[in-house]
Design a protein around this motif. Structure first.
Motif, PDB file in Angstrom:
ATOM      1  N   TRP B  41       0.845  -1.183   0.000  1.00  0.00           N
ATOM      2  CA  TRP B  41       0.000   0.000   0.000  1.00  0.00           C
ATOM      3  C   TRP B  41       0.887   1.242   0.000  1.00  0.00           C
ATOM      4  O   TRP B  41       2.100   1.122   0.124  1.00  0.00           O
ATOM      5  CB  TRP B  41      -0.923   0.005   1.246  1.00  0.00           C
ATOM      6  N   ASP B  42       0.271   2.424  -0.077  1.00  0.00           N
ATOM      7  CA  ASP B  42       1.057   3.660  -0.115  1.00  0.00           C
ATOM      8  C   ASP B  42       2.038   3.718   1.057  1.00  0.00           C
ATOM      9  O   ASP B  42       1.654   3.529   2.220  1.00  0.00           O
ATOM     10  CB  ASP B  42       0.127   4.879  -0.039  1.00  0.00           C
ATOM     11  N   GLY B  43       3.270   4.003   0.764  1.00  0.00           N
ATOM     12  CA  GLY B  43       4.287   4.111   1.801  1.00  0.00           C
ATOM     13  C   GLY B  43       4.844   2.777   2.245  1.00  0.00           C
ATOM     14  O   GLY B  43       5.788   2.718   3.026  1.00  0.00           O
ATOM     15  N   TYR B  44       4.256   1.685   1.772  1.00  0.00           N
ATOM     16  CA  TYR B  44       4.708   0.332   2.114  1.00  0.00           C
ATOM     17  C   TYR B  44       4.943   0.159   3.624  1.00  0.00           C
ATOM     18  O   TYR B  44       6.065  -0.078   4.079  1.00  0.00           O
ATOM     19  CB  TYR B  44       5.986  -0.022   1.347  1.00  0.00           C
ATOM     20  N   PRO B  45       3.898   0.302   4.425  1.00  0.00           N
ATOM     21  CA  PRO B  45       4.089   0.181   5.883  1.00  0.00           C
ATOM     22  C   PRO B  45       4.412  -1.249   6.318  1.00  0.00           C
ATOM     23  O   PRO B  45       4.292  -2.195   5.528  1.00  0.00           O
ATOM     24  CB  PRO B  45       2.734   0.623   6.447  1.00  0.00           C
ATOM     25  N   ALA B  51       2.736  -8.358  21.607  1.00  0.00           N
ATOM     26  CA  ALA B  51       2.745  -9.483  22.557  1.00  0.00           C
ATOM     27  C   ALA B  51       1.337  -9.967  22.883  1.00  0.00           C
ATOM     28  O   ALA B  51       1.154 -11.113  23.277  1.00  0.00           O
ATOM     29  CB  ALA B  51       3.468  -9.053  23.834  1.00  0.00           C
ATOM     30  N   GLN B  52       0.354  -9.101  22.730  1.00  0.00           N
ATOM     31  CA  GLN B  52      -1.050  -9.495  23.006  1.00  0.00           C
ATOM     32  C   GLN B  52      -1.749  -9.928  21.719  1.00  0.00           C
ATOM     33  O   GLN B  52      -2.982 -10.015  21.681  1.00  0.00           O
ATOM     34  CB  GLN B  52      -1.817  -8.343  23.636  1.00  0.00           C
ATOM     35  N   TYR B  53      -0.990 -10.182  20.664  1.00  0.00           N
ATOM     36  CA  TYR B  53      -1.500 -10.660  19.372  1.00  0.00           C
ATOM     37  C   TYR B  53      -2.388  -9.625  18.684  1.00  0.00           C
ATOM     38  O   TYR B  53      -3.270  -9.984  17.914  1.00  0.00           O
ATOM     39  CB  TYR B  53      -2.270 -11.986  19.540  1.00  0.00           C
ATOM     40  N   HIS B  54      -2.182  -8.350  18.976  1.00  0.00           N
ATOM     41  CA  HIS B  54      -2.933  -7.304  18.300  1.00  0.00           C
ATOM     42  C   HIS B  54      -2.107  -6.814  17.107  1.00  0.00           C
ATOM     43  O   HIS B  54      -0.884  -6.710  17.206  1.00  0.00           O
ATOM     44  CB  HIS B  54      -3.200  -6.111  19.233  1.00  0.00           C
ATOM     45  N   PRO B  55      -2.756  -6.462  15.998  1.00  0.00           N
ATOM     46  CA  PRO B  55      -1.984  -5.955  14.860  1.00  0.00           C
ATOM     47  C   PRO B  55      -1.454  -4.544  15.117  1.00  0.00           C
ATOM     48  O   PRO B  55      -2.140  -3.730  15.745  1.00  0.00           O
ATOM     49  CB  PRO B  55      -3.004  -5.971  13.718  1.00  0.00           C
ATOM     50  N   VAL B  56      -0.255  -4.300  14.669  1.00  0.00           N
ATOM     51  CA  VAL B  56       0.365  -2.974  14.809  1.00  0.00           C
ATOM     52  C   VAL B  56       0.917  -2.565  13.448  1.00  0.00           C
ATOM     53  O   VAL B  56       1.691  -3.303  12.843  1.00  0.00           O
ATOM     54  CB  VAL B  56       1.526  -2.992  15.835  1.00  0.00           C
ATOM     55  N   LEU B  57       0.488  -1.410  12.978  1.00  0.00           N
ATOM     56  CA  LEU B  57       0.989  -0.886  11.703  1.00  0.00           C
ATOM     57  C   LEU B  57       2.087   0.138  11.981  1.00  0.00           C
ATOM     58  O   LEU B  57       1.902   1.017  12.829  1.00  0.00           O
ATOM     59  CB  LEU B  57      -0.139  -0.184  10.966  1.00  0.00           C
ATOM     60  N   VAL B  58       3.188   0.013  11.284  1.00  0.00           N
ATOM     61  CA  VAL B  58       4.254   1.005  11.421  1.00  0.00           C
ATOM     62  C   VAL B  58       4.382   1.715  10.070  1.00  0.00           C
ATOM     63  O   VAL B  58       4.812   1.121   9.084  1.00  0.00           O
ATOM     64  CB  VAL B  58       5.594   0.357  11.816  1.00  0.00           C
ATOM     65  N   SER B  59       3.958   2.973  10.044  1.00  0.00           N
ATOM     66  CA  SER B  59       4.066   3.768   8.822  1.00  0.00           C
ATOM     67  C   SER B  59       5.211   4.758   9.026  1.00  0.00           C
ATOM     68  O   SER B  59       5.328   5.354  10.094  1.00  0.00           O
ATOM     69  CB  SER B  59       2.745   4.510   8.579  1.00  0.00           C
ATOM     70  N   PHE B  60       6.033   4.936   8.000  1.00  0.00           N
ATOM     71  CA  PHE B  60       7.214   5.768   8.201  1.00  0.00           C
ATOM     72  C   PHE B  60       7.596   6.470   6.907  1.00  0.00           C
ATOM     73  O   PHE B  60       7.214   6.029   5.812  1.00  0.00           O
ATOM     74  CB  PHE B  60       8.390   4.919   8.696  1.00  0.00           C
ATOM     75  N   ASP B  61       8.318   7.520   7.069  1.00  0.00           N
ATOM     76  CA  ASP B  61       8.933   8.203   5.927  1.00  0.00           C
ATOM     77  C   ASP B  61      10.177   8.886   6.488  1.00  0.00           C
ATOM     78  O   ASP B  61      10.113   9.526   7.540  1.00  0.00           O
ATOM     79  CB  ASP B  61       7.970   9.236   5.333  1.00  0.00           C
TER      80      ASP B  61
END
Lengths: 229, 192
Positions: B41-45, B51-61
């Motif tokens: 996707w845009d920016g290729y995050p 640790a609690q099996y929740h999804p985490v998105l890391v978006s950066f530039d």
């Protein structure tokens, strides 16, 4: 007079999955097939601290002297697929019959989900408690390995038994995890006290015999063919 | 021994990606698993499971904080929509269908950071500095406070920065917290 066990010796109520675990274990004890010869036998050791690595290196020598060609491969604390580890070990170990895998990282042990695990536990109450916490961590996983204990540095056999009993009763009572007593190395044979004690090999020989007699090792498969993935 | 240390202002996006993946445990605040190193996707995050099996998105530039934020917000919506599918694909999410958390990393905080942080509890903003020690690059991540400042402008006691290096080829097994003991267990192990 009615006989009553101390609460410490009473096993906790049978957990719902216990019978399934036992059944699975016996059902998996199938006779050795041709495919079994294509595997790598490993004995993972979880060390309380790095200073105990002399135990695994000396044990490796003793096993080799007794005709079981063995090698040592410190378990890397990187996320490495189980089948890749098996192939690395096969390259490292060559034709060795057994490969000893020492590590101080409980995380590395968790990552590889071994069937068997030897804990090297110094003979003091703090180390026993630390070992209990590590066993508790392992017991929280879906697959709890068979766990063997080697006590390092007790004053004598009586002291070794007391430390083992404390840990084993605790794990059985609170975690429903039985432990196997694989032996002990008394303080008089520890290198700090006696750099070249010839009795050390006697104790290590006993431990190696118990390991082999009880088939206390894990089997790692070969790397799966990429075409089958 | 002479240690040669210098900071670097600019960094390649792919190098930053590598350093962020190495710092995943510090970003998520515990043991994490890498699900996707480069979402298409845009920016290729980056997509992680904490640790609690929740999804985490890391978006950066590396430079454009506004692009990192907008790309991250768009990706968060897409992940939220695709949660059932994601949970089928990634066992690490344990089929919990929890909404994703968003981490935005850029050199400076994006405009309006204060209002964003106040209104979005699942959003975290980080500034970064690249430190090079001899040939190895390390990342100094500084959480942006609700006031829009990075950690370097705030008193040291509020939140410590996290540092990682790009030395390891494979991700290391993250430290697992040992389970706590009940009072009964503590009493049992108090004496031999």
């Amino acid at each position: 007079m009615a006989c009553q066990l101390s609460p410490a010796w009473q096993r906790k109520a049978v957990s719902p999955g216990r019978m399934e675990k036992i059944r699975d274990r016996f059902l998996s004890d199938a006779p050795e097939t041709e495919a079994d010869t294509e595997t790598c036998q490993v004995i993972p050791f979880l060390l309380d601290n790095q200073a105990l690595d002399w135990v695994t290196s000396n044990l490796c020598e003793v096993l080799t002297e007794r005709g079981h060609d063995s090698t040592l491969y410190p378990l890397p604390d990187t996320v490495e697929p189980r089948d890749r580890l098996a192939n690395t070990l096969r390259e490292q170990a060559g034709n060795a019959e057994l490969c000893l895998l020492p590590t101080t990282s409980a995380e590395a042990v968790l990552a590889h989900a071994f069937d068997h695990l030897v804990l090297l536990v110094p003979a003091n109450l703090d180390a026993v408690l630390a070992a209990y916490q590590r066993i508790k961590l392992l017991a929280e996983q879906a697959h709890t390995p068979e766990i063997g204990i080697v006590l390092v540095g007790p004053r004598d056999q009586h002291a070794a038994w007391r430390f083992f009993r404390k840990l084993a009763v605790g794990t059985l009572r609170y975690l429903d995890v039985p432990l196997l007593n694989l032996g002990f190395l008394p303080e008089q044979v520890v290198p700090e006290h006696a750099p070249h004690d010839h009795h050390r090999n006697n104790f290590l020989t006993r431990i190696s015999e118990r390991l082999l007699r009880s088939e206390f090792y894990s089997t790692l498969p070969h790397e799966v063919d990429q075409a089958n993935v | 021994m002479k240690l040669c240390t210098r900071t670097t202002d600019t960094i390649d996006a792919d190098e930053l990606r590598t350093l962020l993946i190495d710092a995943a445990n510090e970003l998520t605040g515990g043991e994490s698993r890498l699900l996707e190193a480069r979402l298409p996707w845009d920016g290729y995050p980056i997509l992680l499971a904490d640790a609690q099996y929740h999804p985490v998105l890391v978006s950066f530039d590396p430079i454009n904080s506004q692009a990192a934020l907008l790309n991250g917000l768009r990706a968060t919506e897409q992940v939220a929509t695709a949660l059932p599918w994601l949970n089928q694909v990634y066992d690490a999410l344990q089929k919990q269908l929890r909404p994703p958390r968003l981490m935005v990393v850029s050199y400076d905080p994006p405009p309006g950071a204060e209002a964003l942080l106040a209104g979005c509890p699942d959003l975290k903003l980080f500034g970064y500095k690249v430190v090079r020690i001899r040939q190895e690059a390390g990342l100094l991540l500084e959480p942006v406070a609700a006031g829009g400042e990075t950690g370097r402008d705030r008193p040291a006691e509020r939140e410590a920065p996290v540092v990682t290096t790009a030395k390891e080829e494979r991700p290391r097994t993250g430290p697992v917290a040992l389970p706590s003991l009940s009072e009964e267990e503590k009493n049992y192990f108090r004496q031999l």
